[in-house]
Scaffold this active site. Structure first.
Site, PDB file in Angstrom:
ATOM      1  N   TYR A 169      17.644  28.354  12.847  1.00 28.34           N
ATOM      2  CA  TYR A 169      16.447  28.589  13.358  1.00 28.34           C
ATOM      3  C   TYR A 169      16.374  28.870  14.774  1.00 28.34           C
ATOM      4  O   TYR A 169      16.844  27.547  14.950  1.00 28.34           O
ATOM      5  CB  TYR A 169      15.330  29.074  11.986  1.00 28.34           C
ATOM      6  CG  TYR A 169      14.888  28.895  11.411  1.00 28.34           C
ATOM      7  CD1 TYR A 169      14.727  29.702  11.223  1.00 28.34           C
ATOM      8  CD2 TYR A 169      14.567  28.016  10.296  1.00 28.34           C
ATOM      9  CE1 TYR A 169      14.826  30.218   9.911  1.00 28.34           C
ATOM     10  CE2 TYR A 169      14.702  28.291   8.518  1.00 28.34           C
ATOM     11  CZ  TYR A 169      14.468  30.271   8.494  1.00 28.34           C
ATOM     12  OH  TYR A 169      14.454  29.953   7.542  1.00 28.34           O
TER      13      TYR A 169
ATOM     14  N   LYS B 186       0.960  -1.506   0.053  1.00 25.78           N
ATOM     15  CA  LYS B 186       0.009   0.552  -0.572  1.00 25.78           C
ATOM     16  C   LYS B 186       0.632   1.457  -0.138  1.00 25.78           C
ATOM     17  O   LYS B 186       1.742   1.019   0.295  1.00 25.78           O
ATOM     18  CB  LYS B 186      -0.904  -0.172   1.554  1.00 25.78           C
ATOM     19  CG  LYS B 186      -0.298  -0.092   2.856  1.00 25.78           C
ATOM     20  CD  LYS B 186      -0.517  -0.337   4.221  1.00 25.78           C
ATOM     21  CE  LYS B 186      -0.240  -0.245   4.842  1.00 25.78           C
ATOM     22  NZ  LYS B 186      -1.398  -0.645   6.380  1.00 25.78           N
TER      23      LYS B 186
HETATM   24  C1  LIG Z   1      -0.839  -2.359   6.560  1.00 30.56           C
HETATM   25  C2  LIG Z   1      -0.878  -3.282   7.544  1.00 30.56           C
HETATM   26  C3  LIG Z   1      -0.387  -4.409   7.134  1.00 30.56           C
HETATM   27  C4  LIG Z   1       1.153  -4.464   7.260  1.00 30.56           C
HETATM   28  O1  LIG Z   1       2.182  -4.202   8.106  1.00 30.56           O
HETATM   29  P1  LIG Z   1       3.049  -3.380   8.570  1.00 30.56           P
HETATM   30  O2  LIG Z   1       3.606  -3.750  10.522  1.00 30.56           O
HETATM   31  O3  LIG Z   1       4.069  -3.385   7.681  1.00 30.56           O
HETATM   32  O4  LIG Z   1       3.686  -5.807   8.234  1.00 30.56           O
HETATM   33  C5  LIG Z   1      -0.883  -5.639   7.654  1.00 30.56           C
HETATM   34  N1  LIG Z   1      -2.404  -5.713   7.328  1.00 30.56           N
HETATM   35  C6  LIG Z   1      -2.826  -4.655   7.604  1.00 30.56           C
HETATM   36  C7  LIG Z   1      -4.496  -4.114   7.148  1.00 30.56           C
HETATM   37  C8  LIG Z   1      -2.162  -3.259   7.129  1.00 30.56           C
HETATM   38  O5  LIG Z   1      -3.228  -2.731   6.971  1.00 30.56           O
END
Ligand SMILES: *Cc1c(COP(=O)(O)O)cnc(C)c1O
Length: 353
Positions: free
Chosen positions: A247, A37
């Protein structure tokens, strides 16, 4: 002459090594879903599919447009991990053979309208309290509609990184009690990366592995950071004891110092909250952030870096400098750093072929 720019270099060989390492931990019968994703956590969705397709049994994304891009490149299972929210997306998903999570009654009602229950992943809430049916609510749907249907039952852990958290035991036990009440043709899925690493025996039928692929998991040095974020030094100056840098005068010199200004700032995705003392590499030697990150520039203490000069690279994370270091020392998470790098940084993807 090439234009001066910061670079994000992505090495797919590292994904492959990380995946192979993680897969060795799984139960033999468990399938590996690569969670890609959000543009593969900033690593380029389509390239990663090309480069790991032989190692993955399926892919997990959130957005339909990402799923469709993957479908053009791979015949493997693709899961919409938060499902769909209207009928036209349901039809689109069906047409493209996408699996869908169903996490609430509104989503189930859409599936019900079409009486199509195959390739659905039912998410139950076991304590995360974000998405998912309550157990009783799910059992009601199950008894009315799903007694003869193959589906995947899933849940998500709230504290998978913490092996000592009692919430994990509670979540596993709710999930397993529920499973006992269902027919035996269902598949099961709980594990994200943290769960795979801490509870490999809970890999069930599908693991959903994201951050481990990219090397952002905190507690295992065998997983290497696949991204290198680096930026050239554009200026070097000396400052005297008592002077401040950047800054708000946040960083005050306790001795005479040498300061490098590096061509990368928060407009490139380096958080403005990065602290003084955060370790970076310059020519493979350690140096550290000194002064508040500006929009386009970050200042580095190079007092101990003898030969460093304008044009040398300052690396914020790489396979040799784990992204989890900079995350940990700044109370951030590597997921956030990976997905923060902005488009003006030059992306270089080292293709395998
Ligand atoms: C993003 C996601 C994962 C992956 O999690 P990681 O900690 O990056 O391995 C697994 N399951 C769902 C439902 C997610 O949204």
């Amino acid at each position: 002459m090439t234009t001066l720019n910061s670079e994000l270099i992505i090495d797919p060989n590292i994904f492959r090594q990380n995946i192979s390492y993680i897969k060795k931990k799984l139960n033999k019968s468990s399938n590996f879903m690569a969670v890609i994703k959000s543009d593969a956590y900033g690593h380029h969705l389509e390239n990663i599919v090309r480069d790991i397709d032989d190692l993955a049994d399926g892919y997990g994304v959130v957005r339909t447009d990402e799923a469709l891009k993957i479908r053009k490149l791979s015949d493997k299972k693709i899961l919409l991990m938060q499902g769909i929210y209207n009928e036209s997306d349901f039809k689109l998903a069906r047409k493209n053979n996408l699996d869908m999570v169903v996490h609430n009654i509104e989503q189930f009602n859409i599936a019900k309208k079409f009486s199509e229950y195959n390739n659905l992943w039912f998410k139950v809430n076991t304590g995360m309290n974000r998405l998912g049916f309550e157990i009783d609510e799910f059992l009601d749907i199950y008894s009315r509609y799903l007694q003869d249907t193959k589906f995947t039952l899933m849940t998500h852990l709230a504290s998978s990184n913490d092996k000592n958290s009692i919430s994990n035991a509670k979540q596993f036990s709710l999930f397993e009690d529920l499973k006992e009440k269902l027919h035996s043709k269902i598949s099961l899925s709980v594990a994200n990366t943290g769960c795979i690493m801490n509870y490999p025996e809970k890999s069930y039928d599908w693991v959903r592995c994201g951050i481990g692929i990219y090397g952002g998991y905190i507690d295992d040095d065998n997983l290497k950071t696949a991204m290198t974020l680096r930026s050239p030094i554009i200026n070097i100056r000396k400052i005297l004891k008592g002077e401040s840098v950047g800054y708000d005068g946040r960083a005050v010199a306790e001795k005479d110092m040498k300061i490098a200004s590096v061509y990368l700032g928060y407009a490139d995705g380096l958080p403005v909250t990065i602290r003084d003392g955060t370790k970076v590499h310059i020519n493979d030697n350690e140096a550290s952030v000194f002064g508040k990150v500006s929009m386009d520039i970050t200042t580095i203490d190079i007092s101990d870096n003898k030969d460093c000069k304008v044009g040398d690279w300052c690396t914020f994370f790489s396979s040799k400098l784990p992204i989890s270091n900079i995350a940990k020392s700044n109370d951030l998470i590597s997921y956030f750093l990976m997905t923060s790098v902005k488009s003006r940084v030059k992306k270089i993807y080292k293709n395998i072929n």
